[in-house]
Design a protein around this motif. Structure first.
Motif, PDB file in Angstrom:
ATOM      1  N   GLU A  78       0.828  -1.220   0.000  1.00 53.87           N
ATOM      2  CA  GLU A  78       0.000   0.000   0.000  1.00 53.87           C
ATOM      3  C   GLU A  78       0.858   1.265   0.000  1.00 53.87           C
ATOM      4  O   GLU A  78       0.597   2.222  -0.722  1.00 53.87           O
ATOM      5  N   SER A 112       2.148   1.687  -3.361  1.00 51.42           N
ATOM      6  CA  SER A 112       1.131   2.189  -4.309  1.00 51.42           C
ATOM      7  C   SER A 112       0.986   3.696  -4.177  1.00 51.42           C
ATOM      8  O   SER A 112       0.853   4.406  -5.176  1.00 51.42           O
ATOM      9  N   ARG A 113       1.018   4.175  -2.949  1.00 51.14           N
ATOM     10  CA  ARG A 113       0.905   5.629  -2.747  1.00 51.14           C
ATOM     11  C   ARG A 113       2.060   6.344  -3.468  1.00 51.14           C
ATOM     12  O   ARG A 113       1.879   7.339  -4.142  1.00 51.14           O
ATOM     13  N   CYS A 159       4.056   5.085  -5.959  1.00 47.25           N
ATOM     14  CA  CYS A 159       4.055   4.888  -7.417  1.00 47.25           C
ATOM     15  C   CYS A 159       2.945   5.694  -8.084  1.00 47.25           C
ATOM     16  O   CYS A 159       3.173   6.349  -9.103  1.00 47.25           O
ATOM     17  N   ASP A 160       1.736   5.653  -7.495  1.00 44.34           N
ATOM     18  CA  ASP A 160       0.628   6.425  -8.078  1.00 44.34           C
ATOM     19  C   ASP A 160       0.976   7.906  -8.086  1.00 44.34           C
ATOM     20  O   ASP A 160       0.743   8.608  -9.070  1.00 44.34           O
ATOM     21  N   GLY A 161       1.539   8.365  -6.980  1.00 47.55           N
ATOM     22  CA  GLY A 161       1.882   9.784  -6.866  1.00 47.55           C
ATOM     23  C   GLY A 161       2.936  10.182  -7.898  1.00 47.55           C
ATOM     24  O   GLY A 161       2.821  11.219  -8.556  1.00 47.55           O
ATOM     25  N   GLU A 200       3.669   8.693 -10.762  1.00 44.41           N
ATOM     26  CA  GLU A 200       3.133   8.644 -12.134  1.00 44.41           C
ATOM     27  C   GLU A 200       2.193   9.826 -12.387  1.00 44.41           C
ATOM     28  O   GLU A 200       2.160  10.378 -13.485  1.00 44.41           O
ATOM     29  N   ARG A 201       1.461  10.218 -11.335  1.00 40.59           N
ATOM     30  CA  ARG A 201       0.529  11.354 -11.495  1.00 40.59           C
ATOM     31  C   ARG A 201       1.294  12.650 -11.765  1.00 40.59           C
ATOM     32  O   ARG A 201       1.014  13.353 -12.740  1.00 40.59           O
ATOM     33  N   ARG A 261       7.297   5.819 -15.471  1.00 42.04           N
ATOM     34  CA  ARG A 261       6.409   4.671 -15.247  1.00 42.04           C
ATOM     35  C   ARG A 261       7.062   3.818 -14.180  1.00 42.04           C
ATOM     36  O   ARG A 261       8.269   3.580 -14.235  1.00 42.04           O
ATOM     37  N   THR A 303       4.554  -2.785  -6.319  1.00 46.89           N
ATOM     38  CA  THR A 303       4.732  -1.450  -5.739  1.00 46.89           C
ATOM     39  C   THR A 303       5.626  -1.448  -4.499  1.00 46.89           C
ATOM     40  O   THR A 303       6.177  -0.414  -4.134  1.00 46.89           O
TER      41      THR A 303
END
Ligand code: PLP
Length: 410
Positions: free
Chosen positions: A317, A320-321, A323-325, A327-328, A338, A343
């Motif tokens: 988790e 993910s925070r 990686c998502d951040g 990529e955003r 990428r 994650t």
């Protein structure tokens, strides 16, 4: 820009007494670019301080060895108590049995466990167990996969003779056709197939197993009597509490763990199924400090915390925070960063960056602000990464990507 006076001075001293100053994958000559510090002073949680007093938020976790955070109070307390009794004796302490029981209980196919100090000790030992059990010479591995420093698999060339690799065959990860071909051409000669849970080479994006990959691997090994050795040295503890094979739903014959097992204390383990118990006893295994009770204490406590705190979900988790951040903000800044692989241990990649200049520039800009992102190796999350440290890293990355976009335009 970070101060690096002490770091450089110590490196100059090192050059006089240590070949290359620092060797291996953190050598500034071959592996790690110069904008990172050469020497660390102390670490706590997800941060470390280098010898110039610079503080870093770390996303390498001692190259994976730190799962619960640096200097974890409960692990250090358990180790301190054991230290009063002693560390290395002639005979192992009963902790070795406790640890073997814990692994056998937790890893579904494991019938027994043995211990050493490094991953390499046991990847090499495991393929010898496979040879002993099959009476065959050959070993198959994936191209570019790292399994340790021994001459059958190390990424260097020095001091090697052709015989070192004469029994090692390679195929491209996920190319099942090539693998099947290799196996059928060498029928009755292949002792072991050694693989990592997914492909995590250096200098390239991570590759997950294609659909059905592991199931086909299992069936090939069963059909041709090959021992499947899982090298879980790097992923162990970050994908599934019962071993990374459970994450991808397959069953190996042997599996090797190290990195995260002792939260920084040097220990490795190999577990195997019941049919390999007898051959395992024929392959000699020992070492100077092989029965180190402190490392075994750390591993036991670390496994206890992993179960108690649902460590795997936690690091996935947190990852993910991050990686998502990343990529955003990359998308917002018109960049193509990428995050590949799971994650909890992501590998960063800019599309089309075959020269690796973009990832180097990105990591350099982040390093200037105290974020330790490695440009050529997968990163690692620990349970000590909190929302604040992750969001701080994303904010620094955002600025770095903004600057890269400005540089692209100029
Ligand atoms: C997948 C894998 N296997 C084996 C090893 C070797 O482990 P060690 O460095 O502890 O000998 C490593 C180390 O990075 C690894 O990542």
């Amino acid at each position: 820009m970070k101060e690096r006076i002490q770091s450089d001075q110590i490196f100059q001293r090192a050059l006089k007494v240590i070949p290359g100053g620092i060797y291996g994958h953190v050598s500034p000559v071959t592996g790690l670019p110069r904008h990172f510090p050469h020497f660390c002073e102390r670490a706590k949680g997800c941060r470390f301080e280098d010898v110039d007093g610079n503080e870093w938020i770390d996303f390498m976790c001692g190259f994976g060895a730190i799962l619960h955070g640096y200097n974890h109070p409960e692990i250090e307390e358990a180790v301190s108590l054991q230290r009063e009794k002693g560390m290395v004796f002639n005979q192992p302490s009963p902790l070795m049995v406790d640890l073997a029981e814990t692994l056998v209980e937790r890893i579904d196919f494991a019938d027994w466990a043995v211990f050493a100090k490094n991953g390499s000790d046991l990847t090499t030992w495991a393929i010898r167990v496979a040879r002993e059990s099959t009476g065959r010479p050959l070993v198959i591995k994936a191209k570019g996969a790292y399994h340790g420093v021994d001459s059958w698999c190390d990424p260097g060339h020095g001091g090697r003779i052709p015989d070192d690799r004469a029994s090692i065959l390679e195929f491209d990860w996920n190319d099942l056709e090539a693998l099947t071909d290799l196996i059928s051409k060498n029928k009755d000669k292949v002792a072991a197939l050694i693989l990592t849970p997914y492909h995590h080479p250096a200098f390239a994006p991570s590759e997950l197993p294609a659909d059905g990959f592991w199931q086909e691997i299992e069936s090939l090994c069963a059909r041709y009597g090959i021992q499947l050795v899982l090298d879980d040295v790097r992923c162990g503890g970050r994908l599934h509490a019962g071993g990374s094979h459970r994450h991808f739903d397959f069953t190996p014959d042997l599996a090797v763990y190290s990195k995260a097992l002792g939260n920084g204390y040097a220990i490795s383990a190999c577990v195997g199924n019941g049919s390999l118990r007898k051959p395992s006893m024929e392959v000699f295994l020992t070492g100077s400090c092989w029965n180190d009770a402190l490392a075994m204490t750390a591993a036991l406590k670390s496994l206890e915390l992993s179960a108690r705190d649902d460590m795997v979900s936690g690091v996935l988790e947190k990852g993910s925070r991050l990686c998502d951040g990343l990529e955003r903000v990359s998308k917002d800044r018109g960049q193509s960063l990428r995050m590949t692989g799971p994650t909890s241990m992501p590998y960063p990649w800019f599309d089309g960056d075959d020269s690796l200049f973009e990832i180097q520039r990105f990591c350099q800009l982040c390093a200037d602000e105290g974020i330790y992102f490695h440009p050529h190796h997968n990163w690692f999350l620990s349970n000590a990464h909190d929302t604040e440290s992750i969001d701080q890293a994303i904010a620094v990355a955002d600025k770095a990507l903004e600057q890269m976009s400005a540089e692209d335009e100029s």
